[in-house]
Each structure stands twice: as C-alpha cells, then as structure tokens.
Scaffold this motif. Structure first.
Motif, PDB file in Angstrom:
ATOM      1  N   ASP A  96      -5.022 -11.376   5.773  1.00  0.00           N
ATOM      2  CA  ASP A  96      -6.075 -11.048   6.738  1.00  0.00           C
ATOM      3  C   ASP A  96      -6.022  -9.599   7.209  1.00  0.00           C
ATOM      4  OD1 ASP A  96      -7.390 -13.469   6.750  1.00  0.00           O
ATOM      5  OD2 ASP A  96      -6.128 -14.328   8.316  1.00  0.00           O
ATOM      6  N   THR A  97      -5.021  -8.851   6.761  1.00  0.00           N
ATOM      7  CA  THR A  97      -4.898  -7.452   7.165  1.00  0.00           C
ATOM      8  C   THR A  97      -5.954  -6.599   6.474  1.00  0.00           C
ATOM      9  OG1 THR A  97      -2.505  -7.718   7.454  1.00  0.00           O
ATOM     10  CG2 THR A  97      -3.342  -5.475   7.271  1.00  0.00           C
ATOM     11  N   ALA A  98      -6.594  -5.757   7.239  1.00  0.00           N
ATOM     12  CA  ALA A  98      -7.648  -4.909   6.680  1.00  0.00           C
ATOM     13  C   ALA A  98      -7.102  -4.051   5.543  1.00  0.00           C
ATOM     14  CB  ALA A  98      -8.231  -4.017   7.775  1.00  0.00           C
ATOM     15  N   GLY A  99      -7.824  -4.037   4.438  1.00  0.00           N
ATOM     16  CA  GLY A  99      -7.442  -3.221   3.300  1.00  0.00           C
ATOM     17  C   GLY A  99      -6.396  -3.839   2.396  1.00  0.00           C
ATOM     18  N   ALA A 100      -5.861  -4.992   2.789  1.00  0.00           N
ATOM     19  CA  ALA A 100      -4.829  -5.645   1.975  1.00  0.00           C
ATOM     20  C   ALA A 100      -5.464  -6.452   0.860  1.00  0.00           C
ATOM     21  CB  ALA A 100      -3.970  -6.557   2.843  1.00  0.00           C
ATOM     22  N   SER A 101      -4.693  -6.705  -0.187  1.00  0.00           N
ATOM     23  CA  SER A 101      -5.144  -7.569  -1.276  1.00  0.00           C
ATOM     24  C   SER A 101      -4.636  -8.984  -1.017  1.00  0.00           C
ATOM     25  CB  SER A 101      -4.603  -7.075  -2.621  1.00  0.00           C
ATOM     26  OG  SER A 101      -4.738  -8.085  -3.604  1.00  0.00           O
ATOM     27  N   PRO A 102      -5.535  -9.927  -0.729  1.00  0.00           N
ATOM     28  CA  PRO A 102      -5.080 -11.302  -0.518  1.00  0.00           C
ATOM     29  C   PRO A 102      -4.325 -11.875  -1.718  1.00  0.00           C
ATOM     30  CG  PRO A 102      -7.318 -11.036   0.290  1.00  0.00           C
ATOM     31  CD  PRO A 102      -6.969  -9.777  -0.465  1.00  0.00           C
ATOM     32  N   PHE A 103      -4.723 -11.459  -2.920  1.00  0.00           N
ATOM     33  CA  PHE A 103      -4.021 -11.989  -4.097  1.00  0.00           C
ATOM     34  C   PHE A 103      -2.579 -11.500  -4.132  1.00  0.00           C
ATOM     35  CE2 PHE A 103      -2.827 -12.912  -8.407  1.00  0.00           C
ATOM     36  CZ  PHE A 103      -3.542 -14.063  -8.708  1.00  0.00           C
ATOM     37  N   ASP A 104      -2.339 -10.274  -3.707  1.00  0.00           N
ATOM     38  CA  ASP A 104      -0.964  -9.782  -3.643  1.00  0.00           C
ATOM     39  C   ASP A 104      -0.146 -10.608  -2.654  1.00  0.00           C
ATOM     40  OD1 ASP A 104      -1.463  -7.857  -5.521  1.00  0.00           O
ATOM     41  OD2 ASP A 104      -1.649  -6.200  -4.087  1.00  0.00           O
ATOM     42  N   ARG A 155     -10.017 -16.318  -2.247  1.00  0.00           N
ATOM     43  CA  ARG A 155     -11.256 -16.685  -2.951  1.00  0.00           C
ATOM     44  C   ARG A 155     -12.441 -15.884  -2.403  1.00  0.00           C
ATOM     45  NH1 ARG A 155     -10.711 -21.672  -2.170  1.00  0.00           N
ATOM     46  NH2 ARG A 155      -9.647 -22.178  -4.124  1.00  0.00           N
ATOM     47  N   GLU A 156     -12.491 -15.729  -1.078  1.00  0.00           N
ATOM     48  CA  GLU A 156     -13.578 -14.961  -0.457  1.00  0.00           C
ATOM     49  C   GLU A 156     -13.561 -13.499  -0.917  1.00  0.00           C
ATOM     50  OE1 GLU A 156     -12.852 -15.478   3.665  1.00  0.00           O
ATOM     51  OE2 GLU A 156     -13.451 -17.605   3.677  1.00  0.00           O
ATOM     52  N   ALA A 157     -12.372 -12.986  -1.182  1.00  0.00           N
ATOM     53  CA  ALA A 157     -12.243 -11.599  -1.639  1.00  0.00           C
ATOM     54  C   ALA A 157     -12.623 -11.444  -3.110  1.00  0.00           C
ATOM     55  CB  ALA A 157     -10.812 -11.106  -1.409  1.00  0.00           C
ATOM     56  N   GLY A 158     -12.935 -12.564  -3.776  1.00  0.00           N
ATOM     57  CA  GLY A 158     -13.318 -12.510  -5.182  1.00  0.00           C
ATOM     58  C   GLY A 158     -12.139 -12.342  -6.121  1.00  0.00           C
ATOM     59  N   GLU A 159     -10.917 -12.607  -5.626  1.00  0.00           N
ATOM     60  CA  GLU A 159      -9.716 -12.406  -6.441  1.00  0.00           C
ATOM     61  C   GLU A 159      -9.157 -13.697  -7.029  1.00  0.00           C
ATOM     62  OE1 GLU A 159      -7.765  -8.473  -4.381  1.00  0.00           O
ATOM     63  OE2 GLU A 159      -7.176 -10.422  -3.571  1.00  0.00           O
ATOM     64  N   LEU A 160      -9.667 -14.836  -6.586  1.00  0.00           N
ATOM     65  CA  LEU A 160      -9.144 -16.129  -7.035  1.00  0.00           C
ATOM     66  C   LEU A 160     -10.246 -16.919  -7.724  1.00  0.00           C
ATOM     67  CD1 LEU A 160      -6.674 -18.134  -6.863  1.00  0.00           C
ATOM     68  CD2 LEU A 160      -7.795 -19.077  -4.831  1.00  0.00           C
ATOM     69  N   ARG A 161      -9.940 -17.467  -8.891  1.00  0.00           N
ATOM     70  CA  ARG A 161     -10.931 -18.272  -9.586  1.00  0.00           C
ATOM     71  C   ARG A 161     -11.337 -19.458  -8.702  1.00  0.00           C
ATOM     72  NH1 ARG A 161      -8.597 -19.979 -15.132  1.00  0.00           N
ATOM     73  NH2 ARG A 161     -10.441 -21.321 -15.117  1.00  0.00           N
ATOM     74  N   PRO A 162     -12.572 -19.917  -8.762  1.00  0.00           N
ATOM     75  CA  PRO A 162     -13.062 -20.916  -7.813  1.00  0.00           C
ATOM     76  C   PRO A 162     -12.652 -22.352  -8.105  1.00  0.00           C
ATOM     77  CG  PRO A 162     -14.810 -20.293  -9.322  1.00  0.00           C
ATOM     78  CD  PRO A 162     -13.644 -19.396  -9.637  1.00  0.00           C
ATOM     79  N   ASP A 163     -12.084 -22.604  -9.278  1.00  0.00           N
ATOM     80  CA  ASP A 163     -11.843 -23.991  -9.671  1.00  0.00           C
ATOM     81  C   ASP A 163     -10.386 -24.417  -9.521  1.00  0.00           C
ATOM     82  OD1 ASP A 163     -11.025 -22.262 -11.648  1.00  0.00           O
ATOM     83  OD2 ASP A 163     -11.871 -23.405 -13.326  1.00  0.00           O
ATOM     84  N   VAL A 164      -9.649 -23.804  -8.580  1.00  0.00           N
ATOM     85  CA  VAL A 164      -8.264 -24.208  -8.318  1.00  0.00           C
ATOM     86  C   VAL A 164      -8.102 -24.490  -6.822  1.00  0.00           C
ATOM     87  CG1 VAL A 164      -7.277 -22.942 -10.258  1.00  0.00           C
ATOM     88  CG2 VAL A 164      -7.525 -21.802  -8.049  1.00  0.00           C
ATOM     89  N   ASP A 165      -7.049 -25.252  -6.498  1.00  0.00           N
ATOM     90  CA  ASP A 165      -6.813 -25.614  -5.099  1.00  0.00           C
ATOM     91  C   ASP A 165      -5.317 -25.621  -4.828  1.00  0.00           C
ATOM     92  OD1 ASP A 165      -7.239 -26.478  -2.474  1.00  0.00           O
ATOM     93  OD2 ASP A 165      -8.788 -27.913  -3.059  1.00  0.00           O
TER      94      ASP A 165
END
Length: 225
Positions: A96-104, A155-165
C-alpha cells in the motif's frame, strides 16, 4: 513421557498462552522453536527429551510448560501461523506504500514464508491440532484477510494474473516445503527459493496461458490441511 497423540480438545474450547516472567518466557520460546525444527527434521513422534536438549532446558522445564505432546504441537502451530501472519501484514502494508510494487511485496512474503517449513508441518497440524481452537481460528481469519488484501492490491496494480487466489499461493508454498520421499531436507532447502521464484513468475500479469480448473481459495487449502 507422552509419545502418541491425544484426542484434540472439544470444539470451541479456548486455550490461551499463559503470561510468564521474562526468563520463563524465553525458555518457553526456545522450547517451541526447538520443537518446530525437531518436528520438521524427525517427525511428529520425536522424543520430547530431544526437544528439551535442543532447547537447552531440562525435561522438567519442558513438562512444566507443556504437559503433553498435544499441548506442545498446538503451541508450535500457533507460533508458525502467527509468524506467517506478521509477514503477511508487513507485506500488505508495503504493497500500500505509494510508489511501491505490490508484486515485489508479494514475492518477499512468499520467500519469507517458505522458511517456516509449512509443508513439512501441515500433516502434523492437520492430525493433532483442534480445528476449532478459537485462538488458531482467529489467526487464520486475520491471515486470510491480510493475504487477501495483498493479492487484491497486486491485482489492482495490474501485476497479478486474474485467475489465481489465496489457495494457489499456499498450496505451492506447502508443496515446495514438504520433504519428498528419499530426499534430504537439506537438498530441498538448496532449491526451494529457486523453484518458488519459477512459480511466482507464473503469477505475473499478463498471463501467458489459460489455467485449467478454477482458482484455489483459502477454504480449499484449509479443507485439506
């Protein structure tokens, strides 16, 4: 000395960790950490004398804290789940940190979580821990929320494929940390992070293939573990 599992407490019966003075707390923590490592290396029926030896305490100290094997296993389960929860909450905050990569943040969480040897411990927790234990149930709920938030942000950041949980991630972590028959734990440790990264690369968006079946959820994972 207890060497076999006893029946779990009746559903809903609360068991809380007692408050102890500092030196007693350190002894208890050493025992639980030693038990976790011994269960991973030697299995659920490792002599409790061996656990006490690894913890650097006497047998009397071990039994004063944990009257039987079931109580000790329950405390190991709580320790591992709380450690993974702390990792998940930290990763969710990083995502949630600004500028961070959620996938990282997701990758850091996954690589730290495999160090808890969840796969090696899952059979032990399944067979010898009360599934209705309120403290463990609360930890599971918080873990579900934290990992769910982390995946949603990725997922919202567009870094995670949508078909996993959630369950897809934890099934992979469990499988990668479950010792294979005829393979030493040390050999597994040498390759686990490499193979985890291969899996994580497969989670990145855009997806390069269509996955068969449906995404695994936390409920699926808990039903089998």
């Amino acid at each position: 000395m207890t060497t076999a599992a006893t029946q779990p407490a009746r559903p809903g019966k609360a068991v809380r960790t007692p408050k102890l003075r500092a030196d007693a707390t350190r002894n208890r923590e050493r025992i639980v950490l030693a038990a976790r490592d011994a269960f991973v290396e030697l299995g659920p029926d490792v002599p409790l004398d061996e656990v006490a030896k690894r913890a650097g305490v006497g047998n009397a100290t071990l039994y004063r804290n944990f009257p039987d094997r079931t109580a000790l296993i329950r405390e190991v389960a709580l320790l591992v789940k709380n450690r993974i929860l702390a990792l998940a909450e930290t990763a969710a905050a990083e995502a949630d940190t600004a500028g961070a990569s959620p996938f990282d943040a997701l990758q850091r969480f996954a690589h730290a979580t495999v160090e808890e040897k969840l796969g090696a411990l899952c059979p032990l927790f399944t067979d010898r821990v009360d599934p209705f234990d309120p403290e463990l149930a609360e930890t599971r709920e918080r873990l579900t929320a934290a990992v769910g938030g982390l995946l949603a942000r990725t997922r919202e950041a567009g870094e995670l494929r949508p078909d996993v949980d959630h369950g897809d991630l934890f099934i992979a972590i469990s499988q990668l940390t479950r010792p294979l028959p005829g393979t030493s734990c040390r050999l597994l440790d040498d390759f686990v992070h490499r193979h985890l990264q291969l899996f994580l690369d497969g989670l990145r968006a855009p997806a390069r293939s269509v996955l068969p079946g449906r995404a695994a959820t936390f409920q699926d994972f808990q039903a089998h573990h």
